[in-house]
Design a protein around this motif. Structure first.
Motif, PDB file in Angstrom:
ATOM      1  N   LEU A 163       0.833  -1.192   0.000  1.00 48.25           N
ATOM      2  CA  LEU A 163       0.000   0.000   0.000  1.00 48.25           C
ATOM      3  C   LEU A 163       0.875   1.253   0.000  1.00 48.25           C
ATOM      4  CD1 LEU A 163      -2.891   1.172   0.251  1.00 48.25           C
ATOM      5  CD2 LEU A 163      -2.537   1.185   2.708  1.00 48.25           C
ATOM      6  N   CYS A 164       1.876   1.277   0.849  1.00 43.22           N
ATOM      7  CA  CYS A 164       2.750   2.449   0.936  1.00 43.22           C
ATOM      8  C   CYS A 164       3.686   2.554  -0.262  1.00 43.22           C
ATOM      9  CB  CYS A 164       3.577   2.398   2.212  1.00 43.22           C
ATOM     10  SG  CYS A 164       2.592   2.604   3.697  1.00 43.22           S
ATOM     11  N   ASN A 165       4.155   1.422  -0.747  1.00 43.45           N
ATOM     12  CA  ASN A 165       5.156   1.438  -1.814  1.00 43.45           C
ATOM     13  C   ASN A 165       4.583   1.587  -3.218  1.00 43.45           C
ATOM     14  OD1 ASN A 165       7.232   1.213  -0.011  1.00 43.45           O
ATOM     15  ND2 ASN A 165       7.373  -1.001  -0.157  1.00 43.45           N
ATOM     16  N   TRP A 166       3.348   1.159  -3.451  1.00 44.08           N
ATOM     17  CA  TRP A 166       2.811   1.191  -4.816  1.00 44.08           C
ATOM     18  C   TRP A 166       1.496   1.941  -4.937  1.00 44.08           C
ATOM     19  CZ3 TRP A 166       5.881   0.001  -8.614  1.00 44.08           C
ATOM     20  CH2 TRP A 166       6.958  -0.837  -8.366  1.00 44.08           C
ATOM     21  N   LEU A 167       0.530   1.609  -4.139  1.00 45.13           N
ATOM     22  CA  LEU A 167      -0.806   2.162  -4.315  1.00 45.13           C
ATOM     23  C   LEU A 167      -0.857   3.672  -4.093  1.00 45.13           C
ATOM     24  CD1 LEU A 167      -3.730   1.553  -4.976  1.00 45.13           C
ATOM     25  CD2 LEU A 167      -4.138   1.164  -2.549  1.00 45.13           C
ATOM     26  N   ILE A 168      -0.299   4.159  -3.017  1.00 48.07           N
ATOM     27  CA  ILE A 168      -0.353   5.589  -2.721  1.00 48.07           C
ATOM     28  C   ILE A 168       0.380   6.407  -3.794  1.00 48.07           C
ATOM     29  CG2 ILE A 168       0.360   7.385  -1.075  1.00 48.07           C
ATOM     30  CD1 ILE A 168      -0.358   5.373   1.153  1.00 48.07           C
ATOM     31  N   PRO A 169       1.600   6.042  -4.207  1.00 48.52           N
ATOM     32  CA  PRO A 169       2.249   6.823  -5.275  1.00 48.52           C
ATOM     33  C   PRO A 169       1.484   6.772  -6.610  1.00 48.52           C
ATOM     34  CG  PRO A 169       3.878   5.502  -4.110  1.00 48.52           C
ATOM     35  CD  PRO A 169       2.541   5.078  -3.615  1.00 48.52           C
ATOM     36  N   VAL A 170       0.886   5.625  -6.934  1.00 47.72           N
ATOM     37  CA  VAL A 170       0.140   5.502  -8.190  1.00 47.72           C
ATOM     38  C   VAL A 170      -1.096   6.394  -8.143  1.00 47.72           C
ATOM     39  CG1 VAL A 170      -1.229   3.924  -9.613  1.00 47.72           C
ATOM     40  CG2 VAL A 170       1.019   3.226  -8.788  1.00 47.72           C
ATOM     41  N   VAL A 171      -1.824   6.366  -7.032  1.00 45.01           N
ATOM     42  CA  VAL A 171      -3.020   7.210  -6.895  1.00 45.01           C
ATOM     43  C   VAL A 171      -2.624   8.682  -6.942  1.00 45.01           C
ATOM     44  CG1 VAL A 171      -4.865   7.877  -5.307  1.00 45.01           C
ATOM     45  CG2 VAL A 171      -4.373   5.459  -5.683  1.00 45.01           C
ATOM     46  N   ALA A 172      -1.555   9.047  -6.278  1.00 38.40           N
ATOM     47  CA  ALA A 172      -1.083  10.429  -6.305  1.00 38.40           C
ATOM     48  C   ALA A 172      -0.726  10.851  -7.726  1.00 38.40           C
ATOM     49  CB  ALA A 172       0.109  10.601  -5.374  1.00 38.40           C
ATOM     50  N   ALA A 173      -0.072   9.987  -8.485  1.00 36.81           N
ATOM     51  CA  ALA A 173       0.302  10.297  -9.873  1.00 36.81           C
ATOM     52  C   ALA A 173      -0.946  10.477 -10.746  1.00 36.81           C
ATOM     53  CB  ALA A 173       1.197   9.199 -10.437  1.00 36.81           C
ATOM     54  N   ILE A 174      -1.957   9.645 -10.559  1.00 34.44           N
ATOM     55  CA  ILE A 174      -3.200   9.756 -11.330  1.00 34.44           C
ATOM     56  C   ILE A 174      -3.883  11.096 -11.016  1.00 34.44           C
ATOM     57  CG2 ILE A 174      -5.533   8.805 -11.595  1.00 34.44           C
ATOM     58  CD1 ILE A 174      -4.242   6.002 -11.223  1.00 34.44           C
ATOM     59  N   ILE A 175      -3.951  11.452  -9.758  1.00 37.19           N
ATOM     60  CA  ILE A 175      -4.591  12.712  -9.362  1.00 37.19           C
ATOM     61  C   ILE A 175      -3.841  13.905  -9.955  1.00 37.19           C
ATOM     62  CG2 ILE A 175      -5.072  14.218  -7.386  1.00 37.19           C
ATOM     63  CD1 ILE A 175      -5.714  11.644  -5.794  1.00 37.19           C
ATOM     64  N   VAL A 176      -2.529  13.894  -9.892  1.00 40.67           N
ATOM     65  CA  VAL A 176      -1.726  14.982 -10.457  1.00 40.67           C
ATOM     66  C   VAL A 176      -1.939  15.061 -11.964  1.00 40.67           C
ATOM     67  CG1 VAL A 176       0.645  15.758 -10.887  1.00 40.67           C
ATOM     68  CG2 VAL A 176      -0.016  14.980  -8.609  1.00 40.67           C
ATOM     69  N   THR A 177      -1.972  13.920 -12.649  1.00 40.77           N
ATOM     70  CA  THR A 177      -2.182  13.891 -14.102  1.00 40.77           C
ATOM     71  C   THR A 177      -3.556  14.464 -14.453  1.00 40.77           C
ATOM     72  OG1 THR A 177      -0.753  11.949 -14.298  1.00 40.77           O
ATOM     73  CG2 THR A 177      -2.229  12.399 -16.151  1.00 40.77           C
ATOM     74  N   LEU A 178      -4.601  14.056 -13.723  1.00 42.05           N
ATOM     75  CA  LEU A 178      -5.948  14.569 -13.982  1.00 42.05           C
ATOM     76  C   LEU A 178      -6.016  16.073 -13.732  1.00 42.05           C
ATOM     77  CD1 LEU A 178      -8.163  11.730 -12.468  1.00 42.05           C
ATOM     78  CD2 LEU A 178      -7.873  12.291 -14.891  1.00 42.05           C
ATOM     79  N   MET A 179      -5.429  16.522 -12.659  1.00 39.34           N
ATOM     80  CA  MET A 179      -5.442  17.954 -12.371  1.00 39.34           C
ATOM     81  C   MET A 179      -4.712  18.742 -13.459  1.00 39.34           C
ATOM     82  SD  MET A 179      -4.886  17.944  -8.222  1.00 39.34           S
ATOM     83  CE  MET A 179      -4.756  19.703  -8.122  1.00 39.34           C
ATOM     84  N   TYR A 180      -3.612  18.219 -13.955  1.00 36.36           N
ATOM     85  CA  TYR A 180      -2.850  18.879 -15.015  1.00 36.36           C
ATOM     86  C   TYR A 180      -3.686  18.963 -16.301  1.00 36.36           C
ATOM     87  CZ  TYR A 180       0.719  19.796 -18.497  1.00 36.36           C
ATOM     88  OH  TYR A 180       1.430  20.328 -19.559  1.00 36.36           O
ATOM     89  N   ARG A 181      -4.345  17.841 -16.646  1.00 31.30           N
ATOM     90  CA  ARG A 181      -5.172  17.849 -17.876  1.00 31.30           C
ATOM     91  C   ARG A 181      -6.361  18.795 -17.747  1.00 31.30           C
ATOM     92  NH1 ARG A 181      -5.181  11.964 -20.721  1.00 31.30           N
ATOM     93  NH2 ARG A 181      -2.931  11.789 -20.821  1.00 31.30           N
ATOM     94  N   ILE A 182      -6.982  18.830 -16.575  1.00 29.64           N
ATOM     95  CA  ILE A 182      -8.101  19.745 -16.370  1.00 29.64           C
ATOM     96  C   ILE A 182      -7.619  21.197 -16.456  1.00 29.64           C
ATOM     97  CG2 ILE A 182      -9.767  20.581 -14.637  1.00 29.64           C
ATOM     98  CD1 ILE A 182     -10.024  17.669 -13.692  1.00 29.64           C
ATOM     99  N   TYR A 183      -6.494  21.485 -15.848  1.00 33.65           N
ATOM    100  CA  TYR A 183      -5.969  22.838 -15.831  1.00 33.65           C
ATOM    101  C   TYR A 183      -5.565  23.284 -17.232  1.00 33.65           C
ATOM    102  CZ  TYR A 183      -2.876  26.756 -14.853  1.00 33.65           C
ATOM    103  OH  TYR A 183      -2.260  27.984 -14.854  1.00 33.65           O
ATOM    104  N   THR A 184      -4.856  22.409 -17.960  1.00 37.32           N
ATOM    105  CA  THR A 184      -4.391  22.790 -19.308  1.00 37.32           C
ATOM    106  C   THR A 184      -5.501  22.708 -20.330  1.00 37.32           C
ATOM    107  OG1 THR A 184      -3.590  20.546 -19.727  1.00 37.32           O
ATOM    108  CG2 THR A 184      -1.998  22.161 -18.873  1.00 37.32           C
ATOM    109  N   GLY A 185      -6.521  21.918 -20.117  1.00 35.88           N
ATOM    110  CA  GLY A 185      -7.631  21.775 -21.088  1.00 35.88           C
ATOM    111  C   GLY A 185      -8.604  22.919 -21.024  1.00 35.88           C
ATOM    112  N   ASP A 186      -8.731  23.586 -19.872  1.00 37.40           N
ATOM    113  CA  ASP A 186      -9.688  24.679 -19.718  1.00 37.40           C
ATOM    114  C   ASP A 186      -9.146  26.010 -20.211  1.00 37.40           C
ATOM    115  OD1 ASP A 186     -11.577  23.012 -18.671  1.00 37.40           O
ATOM    116  OD2 ASP A 186     -11.114  23.480 -16.566  1.00 37.40           O
ATOM    117  N   SER A 187      -7.832  26.145 -20.393  1.00 39.69           N
ATOM    118  CA  SER A 187      -7.284  27.443 -20.777  1.00 39.69           C
ATOM    119  C   SER A 187      -7.109  27.600 -22.241  1.00 39.69           C
ATOM    120  CB  SER A 187      -5.919  27.657 -20.164  1.00 39.69           C
ATOM    121  OG  SER A 187      -5.074  26.563 -20.379  1.00 39.69           O
TER     122      SER A 187
END
Length: 138
Positions: free
Chosen positions: A114-138
């Motif tokens: 959980l600490c070694n794989w799941l949390i970093p993967v979920v964090a990466a997905i959230i960052v990627t989604l936030m980046y796409r939302i931010y860059t897609g709206d401008s």
């Protein structure tokens, strides 16, 4: 009898059971154990430089670690030796909880997936989604 005079050849050593010492944790009496020696510190409570509460917290039990951690002076050790009233009964010495044994927590050596794989993967997905939302709206 000085603090170091606990040779097995002495017949005049008074042994106290742990239950007897525990019973001396009262308003009128305070006994403590330091290095298997039993001390009656009742008359010293008000004179103790660290305050009465320090001794009351240890009364009826093993104060060895607390006594040693403070780093008492040679004078304090000599004064304490005058308060020795006997020794902890040999059969009860194993009953005293050793702090190093009680404070150790065993942790599994296996790393948590959980600490070694799941949390970093979920964090990466959230960052990627936030980046796409931010860059897609401008």
């Amino acid at each position: 009898m000085s603090e170091g005079d606990s040779e097995s050849g002495q017949d005049d050593v008074k042994y106290f059971r742990l239950s007897e010492i525990e019973e001396q944790n009262t308003f009128k009496s305070a006994w403590i154990i330091i290095n298997n020696h039993v001390y009656d510190v009742t008359k010293f409570l008000e004179e103790h430089p660290g305050g009465e509460e320090v001794l009351r917290e240890q009364a009826g039990g093993d104060a060895t670690e607390s006594f040693e951690d403070v780093g008492h002076s040679t004078d304090a050790r000599e004064m304490a030796s005058s308060m020795v009233i006997g020794e902890l009964h040999p059969e009860d010495r194993a009953k005293i909880a050793k702090p190093e044994e009680t404070l150790v927590t065993n942790i599994k050596d296996e790393p948590s997936w959980l600490c070694n794989w799941l949390i970093p993967v979920v964090a990466a997905i959230i960052v990627t989604l936030m980046y796409r939302i931010y860059t897609g709206d401008s």
